[in-house]
Design a protein around this motif. Structure first.
Motif, PDB file in Angstrom:
ATOM      1  N   LEU A 137       0.827  -1.209   0.000  1.00  0.00           N
ATOM      2  CA  LEU A 137       0.000   0.000   0.000  1.00  0.00           C
ATOM      3  C   LEU A 137       0.857   1.252   0.000  1.00  0.00           C
ATOM      4  O   LEU A 137       1.927   1.289   0.607  1.00  0.00           O
ATOM      5  N   SER A 138       0.377   2.297  -0.650  1.00  0.00           N
ATOM      6  CA  SER A 138       1.048   3.592  -0.605  1.00  0.00           C
ATOM      7  C   SER A 138       0.829   4.250   0.759  1.00  0.00           C
ATOM      8  O   SER A 138       0.020   3.773   1.581  1.00  0.00           O
ATOM      9  N   GLY A 139       1.534   5.351   1.002  1.00  0.00           N
ATOM     10  CA  GLY A 139       1.378   6.050   2.271  1.00  0.00           C
ATOM     11  C   GLY A 139      -0.046   6.503   2.524  1.00  0.00           C
ATOM     12  O   GLY A 139      -0.584   6.349   3.626  1.00  0.00           O
ATOM     13  N   GLY A 140      -0.682   7.059   1.496  1.00  0.00           N
ATOM     14  CA  GLY A 140      -2.062   7.504   1.653  1.00  0.00           C
ATOM     15  C   GLY A 140      -3.017   6.354   1.882  1.00  0.00           C
ATOM     16  O   GLY A 140      -3.961   6.460   2.674  1.00  0.00           O
ATOM     17  N   MET A 141      -2.785   5.233   1.211  1.00  0.00           N
ATOM     18  CA  MET A 141      -3.637   4.055   1.395  1.00  0.00           C
ATOM     19  C   MET A 141      -3.474   3.489   2.803  1.00  0.00           C
ATOM     20  O   MET A 141      -4.449   3.066   3.428  1.00  0.00           O
ATOM     21  N   LYS A 142      -2.250   3.501   3.316  1.00  0.00           N
ATOM     22  CA  LYS A 142      -2.031   3.023   4.682  1.00  0.00           C
ATOM     23  C   LYS A 142      -2.792   3.886   5.681  1.00  0.00           C
ATOM     24  O   LYS A 142      -3.374   3.379   6.644  1.00  0.00           O
ATOM     25  N   GLN A 143      -2.797   5.193   5.457  1.00  0.00           N
ATOM     26  CA  GLN A 143      -3.488   6.073   6.395  1.00  0.00           C
ATOM     27  C   GLN A 143      -4.998   5.905   6.287  1.00  0.00           C
ATOM     28  O   GLN A 143      -5.711   5.973   7.291  1.00  0.00           O
ATOM     29  N   ARG A 144      -5.496   5.650   5.087  1.00  0.00           N
ATOM     30  CA  ARG A 144      -6.916   5.355   4.944  1.00  0.00           C
ATOM     31  C   ARG A 144      -7.258   4.030   5.614  1.00  0.00           C
ATOM     32  O   ARG A 144      -8.323   3.879   6.225  1.00  0.00           O
ATOM     33  N   ALA A 145      -6.347   3.057   5.509  1.00  0.00           N
ATOM     34  CA  ALA A 145      -6.553   1.776   6.180  1.00  0.00           C
ATOM     35  C   ALA A 145      -6.567   1.958   7.697  1.00  0.00           C
ATOM     36  O   ALA A 145      -7.372   1.339   8.404  1.00  0.00           O
ATOM     37  N   GLU A 146      -5.671   2.810   8.189  1.00  0.00           N
ATOM     38  CA  GLU A 146      -5.633   3.098   9.627  1.00  0.00           C
ATOM     39  C   GLU A 146      -6.956   3.707  10.085  1.00  0.00           C
ATOM     40  O   GLU A 146      -7.490   3.360  11.149  1.00  0.00           O
ATOM     41  N   LEU A 147      -7.496   4.611   9.273  1.00  0.00           N
ATOM     42  CA  LEU A 147      -8.781   5.230   9.598  1.00  0.00           C
ATOM     43  C   LEU A 147      -9.901   4.192   9.576  1.00  0.00           C
ATOM     44  O   LEU A 147     -10.751   4.165  10.476  1.00  0.00           O
ATOM     45  N   ALA A 148      -9.899   3.316   8.576  1.00  0.00           N
ATOM     46  CA  ALA A 148     -10.927   2.267   8.499  1.00  0.00           C
ATOM     47  C   ALA A 148     -10.858   1.358   9.713  1.00  0.00           C
ATOM     48  O   ALA A 148     -11.885   0.924  10.248  1.00  0.00           O
ATOM     49  N   ARG A 149      -9.654   1.034  10.158  1.00  0.00           N
ATOM     50  CA  ARG A 149      -9.504   0.166  11.326  1.00  0.00           C
ATOM     51  C   ARG A 149     -10.069   0.830  12.576  1.00  0.00           C
ATOM     52  O   ARG A 149     -10.710   0.172  13.405  1.00  0.00           O
ATOM     53  N   ALA A 150      -9.839   2.144  12.714  1.00  0.00           N
ATOM     54  CA  ALA A 150     -10.409   2.858  13.852  1.00  0.00           C
ATOM     55  C   ALA A 150     -11.933   2.911  13.753  1.00  0.00           C
ATOM     56  O   ALA A 150     -12.651   2.696  14.741  1.00  0.00           O
ATOM     57  N   LEU A 151     -12.452   3.161  12.562  1.00  0.00           N
ATOM     58  CA  LEU A 151     -13.895   3.268  12.363  1.00  0.00           C
ATOM     59  C   LEU A 151     -14.604   1.941  12.582  1.00  0.00           C
ATOM     60  O   LEU A 151     -15.770   1.913  13.000  1.00  0.00           O
ATOM     61  N   ALA A 152     -13.923   0.830  12.301  1.00  0.00           N
ATOM     62  CA  ALA A 152     -14.558  -0.488  12.379  1.00  0.00           C
ATOM     63  C   ALA A 152     -15.046  -0.823  13.786  1.00  0.00           C
ATOM     64  O   ALA A 152     -15.975  -1.619  13.942  1.00  0.00           O
ATOM     65  N   ASN A 153     -14.449  -0.221  14.790  1.00  0.00           N
ATOM     66  CA  ASN A 153     -14.916  -0.431  16.160  1.00  0.00           C
ATOM     67  C   ASN A 153     -16.121   0.446  16.486  1.00  0.00           C
ATOM     68  O   ASN A 153     -16.671   0.348  17.581  1.00  0.00           O
ATOM     69  N   GLU A 154     -16.480   1.323  15.544  1.00  0.00           N
ATOM     70  CA  GLU A 154     -17.586   2.269  15.739  1.00  0.00           C
ATOM     71  C   GLU A 154     -17.439   2.999  17.080  1.00  0.00           C
ATOM     72  O   GLU A 154     -18.334   2.961  17.931  1.00  0.00           O
ATOM     73  N   PRO A 155     -16.286   3.672  17.265  1.00  0.00           N
ATOM     74  CA  PRO A 155     -16.022   4.358  18.535  1.00  0.00           C
ATOM     75  C   PRO A 155     -16.896   5.587  18.702  1.00  0.00           C
ATOM     76  O   PRO A 155     -17.405   6.159  17.727  1.00  0.00           O
ATOM     77  N   ALA A 156     -17.049   6.005  19.943  1.00  0.00           N
ATOM     78  CA  ALA A 156     -17.819   7.221  20.233  1.00  0.00           C
ATOM     79  C   ALA A 156     -17.053   8.463  19.815  1.00  0.00           C
ATOM     80  O   ALA A 156     -17.655   9.483  19.476  1.00  0.00           O
ATOM     81  N   VAL A 157     -15.730   8.392  19.856  1.00  0.00           N
ATOM     82  CA  VAL A 157     -14.896   9.536  19.474  1.00  0.00           C
ATOM     83  C   VAL A 157     -13.655   9.010  18.772  1.00  0.00           C
ATOM     84  O   VAL A 157     -13.127   7.949  19.123  1.00  0.00           O
ATOM     85  N   ILE A 158     -13.208   9.743  17.758  1.00  0.00           N
ATOM     86  CA  ILE A 158     -11.988   9.405  17.038  1.00  0.00           C
ATOM     87  C   ILE A 158     -10.940  10.450  17.386  1.00  0.00           C
ATOM     88  O   ILE A 158     -11.156  11.652  17.187  1.00  0.00           O
TER      89      ILE A 158
END
Length: 259
Positions: A137-158
């Motif tokens: 993955l490119s740098g931007g794709m890795k950061q989007r993946a990081e965001l998706a991983r955080a979102l997958a837990n459906e947290p109350a706050v990011i």
């Protein structure tokens, strides 16, 4: 009024060094309400990341308290998703497995896990890359993946600690637009640290400015520039005089506070 999602009361943090104690944060009082996009600015070394780590539960304050929905934060919790500047993805897992890691650790059903990962991989525009290894993955794709991983837990706050700082200029602009869209669509609550004043003003609904160490909240700005992007149906902010007035005041606060 409803209980704030995050409440910080009279918070200070002191840590020990070989040269003696250092006061990193002093007398922080802050509320973060549901649906807000709060951006935190301040000079390097002022304690921005330290404050985020306290909210995340990685550090405990020396005095005062940090509460989530009225309860003391006592450690890391999936209700608070964290995205750092450098991705912390697991290289031995493919993209999908990384995104699914949090829900799987919480015992979510496999059917729901697949539904969640499909949804958030789609939101960050990584559909079709599910089987890729992280090194592919490119740098931007890795950061989007990081965001998706955080979102997958459906947290109350990011909580985001300079998440776009290592990206090239064009990728950074794309990521800013993406996080704005996700914030609006998901009605997320976001606390973002940045050293980029334009980034803070173009994304935040509230911008906080911290002092030099020990970090204190000098001033907060209620801004609506990110809403104007939606109202004008434009991808990027169209700058006007009010924007530059706020930007100039923030520059003065950060660079000339000791004069």
């Amino acid at each position: 009024m409803n209980e704030p999602l995050i409440r910080i009361e009279n918070l200070s943090l002191e840590y020990q060094t070989q040269a003696g104690p250092v006061l990193a944060l002093a007398d922080i009082n802050l509320e973060l309400k549901e649906g807000e996009f709060v951006c935190l600015l301040g000079p390097s070394g002022c304690g921005k990341s330290t404050l985020l780590k306290i909210i995340a539960g990685y550090l405990a304050p020396t005095t005062g308290q940090c509460l989530m929905q009225g309860e003391p934060i006592k450690g890391p919790d999936w209700h608070r998703g964290v995205v750092f500047q450098s991705p912390t993805l697991y290289p031995w897992m493919n993209l999908r497995k990384n995104v699914e890691f949090g829900p799987r650790m919480r015992g979510v059903s496999e059917e729901k896990i697949r539904e969640v990962s499909d949804h958030f991989l789609g939101q960050v525009k990584l559909t079709g890359f599910e089987d890729k290894w992280i090194f592919e993955l490119s740098g931007g794709m890795k950061q989007r993946a990081e965001l998706a991983r955080a979102l997958a837990n459906e947290p109350a706050v990011i909580l985001m600690d300079e998440p776009f700082g290592a990206l090239d200029a064009m990728t950074r602009v794309d990521m800013q637009g993406l996080i704005r869209e996700i914030w609006q669509k998901n009605k997320s609550t976001i606390f973002l640290i940045t050293h980029d004043i334009d980034e803070a003003l173009s994304l935040g609904t509230r911008v906080l400015v911290m002092s030099d160490r020990p970090g204190r909240i000098l001033k907060e700005f209620q801004v609506d520039f990110t809403y104007k992007v939606f109202r004008q149906d434009a991808r990027h902010r169209k700058y006007d005089e009010s924007y530059f007035d706020v930007k100039d005041e923030i520059i003065d606060l950060i660079h000339y506070q000791d004069e």
